[in-house]
Every structure is written in C-alpha cells, then in structure tokens.
Design a protein around this motif. Structure first.
Motif, PDB file in Angstrom:
ATOM      1  N   MET A   1      31.822  45.418  46.015  1.00 15.80           N
ATOM      2  CA  MET A   1      32.563  44.811  44.930  1.00 15.80           C
ATOM      3  C   MET A   1      32.690  45.819  43.788  1.00 15.80           C
ATOM      4  O   MET A   1      31.715  46.420  43.387  1.00 15.80           O
ATOM      5  N   LYS A   2      33.913  45.960  43.278  1.00 14.73           N
ATOM      6  CA  LYS A   2      34.108  46.931  42.211  1.00 14.73           C
ATOM      7  C   LYS A   2      33.620  46.396  40.876  1.00 14.73           C
ATOM      8  O   LYS A   2      33.599  45.193  40.639  1.00 14.73           O
ATOM      9  N   GLU A   3      33.217  47.301  40.019  1.00 15.64           N
ATOM     10  CA  GLU A   3      32.720  46.932  38.703  1.00 15.64           C
ATOM     11  C   GLU A   3      33.885  46.563  37.799  1.00 15.64           C
ATOM     12  O   GLU A   3      34.917  47.226  37.785  1.00 15.64           O
ATOM     13  N   ALA A   4      33.742  45.498  37.025  1.00 17.53           N
ATOM     14  CA  ALA A   4      34.805  45.035  36.133  1.00 17.53           C
ATOM     15  C   ALA A   4      34.917  45.942  34.912  1.00 17.53           C
ATOM     16  O   ALA A   4      33.924  46.384  34.365  1.00 17.53           O
ATOM     17  N   ASN A   5      36.149  46.201  34.519  1.00 20.68           N
ATOM     18  CA  ASN A   5      36.431  46.935  33.297  1.00 20.68           C
ATOM     19  C   ASN A   5      36.185  45.991  32.127  1.00 20.68           C
ATOM     20  O   ASN A   5      36.707  44.885  32.091  1.00 20.68           O
ATOM     21  N   LYS A   6      35.415  46.396  31.149  1.00 19.96           N
ATOM     22  CA  LYS A   6      35.033  45.517  30.046  1.00 19.96           C
ATOM     23  C   LYS A   6      36.206  45.114  29.160  1.00 19.96           C
ATOM     24  O   LYS A   6      36.124  44.143  28.433  1.00 19.96           O
ATOM     25  N   ASP A   7      37.329  45.839  29.209  1.00 22.28           N
ATOM     26  CA  ASP A   7      38.504  45.485  28.431  1.00 22.28           C
ATOM     27  C   ASP A   7      39.411  44.506  29.169  1.00 22.28           C
ATOM     28  O   ASP A   7      40.378  44.016  28.614  1.00 22.28           O
ATOM     29  N   MET A   8      39.101  44.218  30.397  1.00 22.07           N
ATOM     30  CA  MET A   8      39.948  43.374  31.224  1.00 22.07           C
ATOM     31  C   MET A   8      39.428  41.935  31.228  1.00 22.07           C
ATOM     32  O   MET A   8      38.255  41.697  30.985  1.00 22.07           O
ATOM     33  N   ALA A   9      40.313  41.008  31.523  1.00 25.18           N
ATOM     34  CA  ALA A   9      39.922  39.616  31.736  1.00 25.18           C
ATOM     35  C   ALA A   9      39.834  39.400  33.247  1.00 25.18           C
ATOM     36  O   ALA A   9      40.555  40.020  34.019  1.00 25.18           O
ATOM     37  N   THR A  10      38.944  38.513  33.646  1.00 26.21           N
ATOM     38  CA  THR A  10      38.754  38.210  35.062  1.00 26.21           C
ATOM     39  C   THR A  10      39.422  36.881  35.391  1.00 26.21           C
ATOM     40  O   THR A  10      39.257  35.903  34.673  1.00 26.21           O
ATOM     41  N   VAL A  11      40.168  36.860  36.485  1.00 23.81           N
ATOM     42  CA  VAL A  11      40.831  35.654  36.949  1.00 23.81           C
ATOM     43  C   VAL A  11      39.855  34.881  37.829  1.00 23.81           C
ATOM     44  O   VAL A  11      39.240  35.442  38.732  1.00 23.81           O
ATOM     45  N   LYS A  12      39.716  33.596  37.557  1.00 20.07           N
ATOM     46  CA  LYS A  12      38.818  32.727  38.316  1.00 20.07           C
ATOM     47  C   LYS A  12      39.601  31.538  38.857  1.00 20.07           C
ATOM     48  O   LYS A  12      40.615  31.146  38.285  1.00 20.07           O
ATOM     49  N   ALA A  13      39.111  30.960  39.946  1.00 23.45           N
ATOM     50  CA  ALA A  13      39.750  29.782  40.530  1.00 23.45           C
ATOM     51  C   ALA A  13      38.713  28.872  41.161  1.00 23.45           C
ATOM     52  O   ALA A  13      37.723  29.336  41.711  1.00 23.45           O
ATOM     53  N   ALA A  58      50.155  31.211  32.457  1.00 18.88           N
ATOM     54  CA  ALA A  58      50.354  30.754  33.835  1.00 18.88           C
ATOM     55  C   ALA A  58      49.164  29.913  34.287  1.00 18.88           C
ATOM     56  O   ALA A  58      49.337  28.851  34.905  1.00 18.88           O
ATOM     57  N   ALA A  59      47.966  30.365  33.990  1.00 23.97           N
ATOM     58  CA  ALA A  59      46.762  29.618  34.367  1.00 23.97           C
ATOM     59  C   ALA A  59      46.708  28.273  33.645  1.00 23.97           C
ATOM     60  O   ALA A  59      46.379  27.245  34.249  1.00 23.97           O
ATOM     61  N   GLN A  60      47.039  28.269  32.369  1.00 21.96           N
ATOM     62  CA  GLN A  60      47.011  27.037  31.583  1.00 21.96           C
ATOM     63  C   GLN A  60      48.041  26.021  32.057  1.00 21.96           C
ATOM     64  O   GLN A  60      47.904  24.823  31.785  1.00 21.96           O
ATOM     65  N   SER A  61      49.052  26.479  32.784  1.00 25.49           N
ATOM     66  CA  SER A  61      50.084  25.563  33.276  1.00 25.49           C
ATOM     67  C   SER A  61      49.605  24.735  34.474  1.00 25.49           C
ATOM     68  O   SER A  61      50.293  23.804  34.898  1.00 25.49           O
ATOM     69  N   CYS A  62      48.435  25.042  35.001  1.00 24.27           N
ATOM     70  CA  CYS A  62      47.893  24.289  36.134  1.00 24.27           C
ATOM     71  C   CYS A  62      47.517  22.876  35.675  1.00 24.27           C
ATOM     72  O   CYS A  62      46.676  22.718  34.787  1.00 24.27           O
ATOM     73  N   PRO A  63      48.096  21.861  36.288  1.00 22.16           N
ATOM     74  CA  PRO A  63      47.806  20.492  35.849  1.00 22.16           C
ATOM     75  C   PRO A  63      46.385  20.016  36.136  1.00 22.16           C
ATOM     76  O   PRO A  63      45.939  19.028  35.552  1.00 22.16           O
ATOM     77  N   VAL A  64      45.661  20.707  37.014  1.00 22.36           N
ATOM     78  CA  VAL A  64      44.286  20.302  37.322  1.00 22.36           C
ATOM     79  C   VAL A  64      43.257  21.342  36.868  1.00 22.36           C
ATOM     80  O   VAL A  64      42.086  21.253  37.215  1.00 22.36           O
ATOM     81  N   SER A  65      43.705  22.346  36.099  1.00 20.07           N
ATOM     82  CA  SER A  65      42.832  23.392  35.547  1.00 20.07           C
ATOM     83  C   SER A  65      42.018  24.099  36.635  1.00 20.07           C
ATOM     84  O   SER A  65      40.835  24.384  36.449  1.00 20.07           O
ATOM     85  N   ALA A  66      42.683  24.410  37.745  1.00 16.52           N
ATOM     86  CA  ALA A  66      41.997  25.057  38.860  1.00 16.52           C
ATOM     87  C   ALA A  66      41.891  26.564  38.692  1.00 16.52           C
ATOM     88  O   ALA A  66      41.144  27.207  39.421  1.00 16.52           O
ATOM     89  N   VAL A  67      42.648  27.147  37.768  1.00 14.57           N
ATOM     90  CA  VAL A  67      42.595  28.590  37.526  1.00 14.57           C
ATOM     91  C   VAL A  67      42.420  28.843  36.026  1.00 14.57           C
ATOM     92  O   VAL A  67      42.872  28.069  35.196  1.00 14.57           O
ATOM     93  N   TRP A  68      41.732  29.950  35.711  1.00  9.85           N
ATOM     94  CA  TRP A  68      41.484  30.287  34.310  1.00  9.85           C
ATOM     95  C   TRP A  68      41.111  31.762  34.220  1.00  9.85           C
ATOM     96  O   TRP A  68      40.865  32.425  35.210  1.00  9.85           O
ATOM     97  N   LEU A  69      41.080  32.254  32.994  1.00 13.70           N
ATOM     98  CA  LEU A  69      40.658  33.631  32.728  1.00 13.70           C
ATOM     99  C   LEU A  69      39.339  33.611  31.982  1.00 13.70           C
ATOM    100  O   LEU A  69      39.103  32.728  31.159  1.00 13.70           O
ATOM    101  N   GLU A  70      38.496  34.594  32.279  1.00 15.16           N
ATOM    102  CA  GLU A  70      37.239  34.781  31.553  1.00 15.16           C
ATOM    103  C   GLU A  70      37.204  36.199  31.023  1.00 15.16           C
ATOM    104  O   GLU A  70      37.623  37.128  31.711  1.00 15.16           O
ATOM    105  N   ASP A  71      36.690  36.349  29.817  1.00 16.38           N
ATOM    106  CA  ASP A  71      36.482  37.698  29.274  1.00 16.38           C
ATOM    107  C   ASP A  71      35.331  38.337  30.022  1.00 16.38           C
ATOM    108  O   ASP A  71      34.370  37.682  30.397  1.00 16.38           O
ATOM    109  N   THR A  72      35.452  39.659  30.243  1.00 16.36           N
ATOM    110  CA  THR A  72      34.365  40.362  30.936  1.00 16.36           C
ATOM    111  C   THR A  72      33.424  40.982  29.938  1.00 16.36           C
ATOM    112  O   THR A  72      33.685  41.073  28.789  1.00 16.36           O
TER     113      THR A  72
END
Length: 72
Positions: A1-13, A58-72
């Motif tokens: 698994m690659k290390e996350a860039n601290k300036d990037m946001a992580t996509v979760k589902a 785009a993530a916020q448009s999910c009617p069931v909140s199945a996807v979101w972004l997290e700060d790394t």
C-alpha cells in the motif's frame, strides 16, 4: 500500500451502504465508478488539493452518504 501524501484528501466508501445511485460518478467519473453489481468503485483514492471541492461535491451528492473525503 502506498503512503498517502499529507496534502491530499483520501476518498472513502461504505460499500454496504452504497445503493448504486451513481450521483458520485456523474460528478467525478475519474474518481468514482459503479461495478456490475451496482456498487461504487473508487478509481482514485487520493485527491489533490485543487480537486477536493469538485470531488467532495460529487461525494456529497450521494443520497445515502456512502462516499466521502477525509483529510490525510
């Protein structure tokens, strides 16, 4: 698994929560897709700072909140 860039946001589902509405795909088809079972697929798990607003919308448009972004 690659290390996350601290300036990037992580996509979760939450795959169990996803109902295949595909709103996220409409808003960011370079980040989200829907598989043959109607479940979200994350195509890009890291989002550059300049893309966060678009992908988060785009993530916020999910009617069931199945996807979101997290700060790394």
């Amino acid at each position: 698994m690659k290390e996350a860039n601290k300036d990037m946001a992580t996509v979760k589902a939450d795959l169990e929560l996803c109902q295949g509405y595909a709103n996220c795909v409409v808003g960011a088809d370079d980040v989200f897709d829907i598989d043959e079972d109607g479940v979200v697929v994350i195509l890009a798990d890291q989002v550059a700072p300049e893309e966060v607003a678009r992908v988060d919308a785009a993530a916020q448009s999910c009617p069931v909140s199945a996807v979101w972004l997290e700060d790394t």
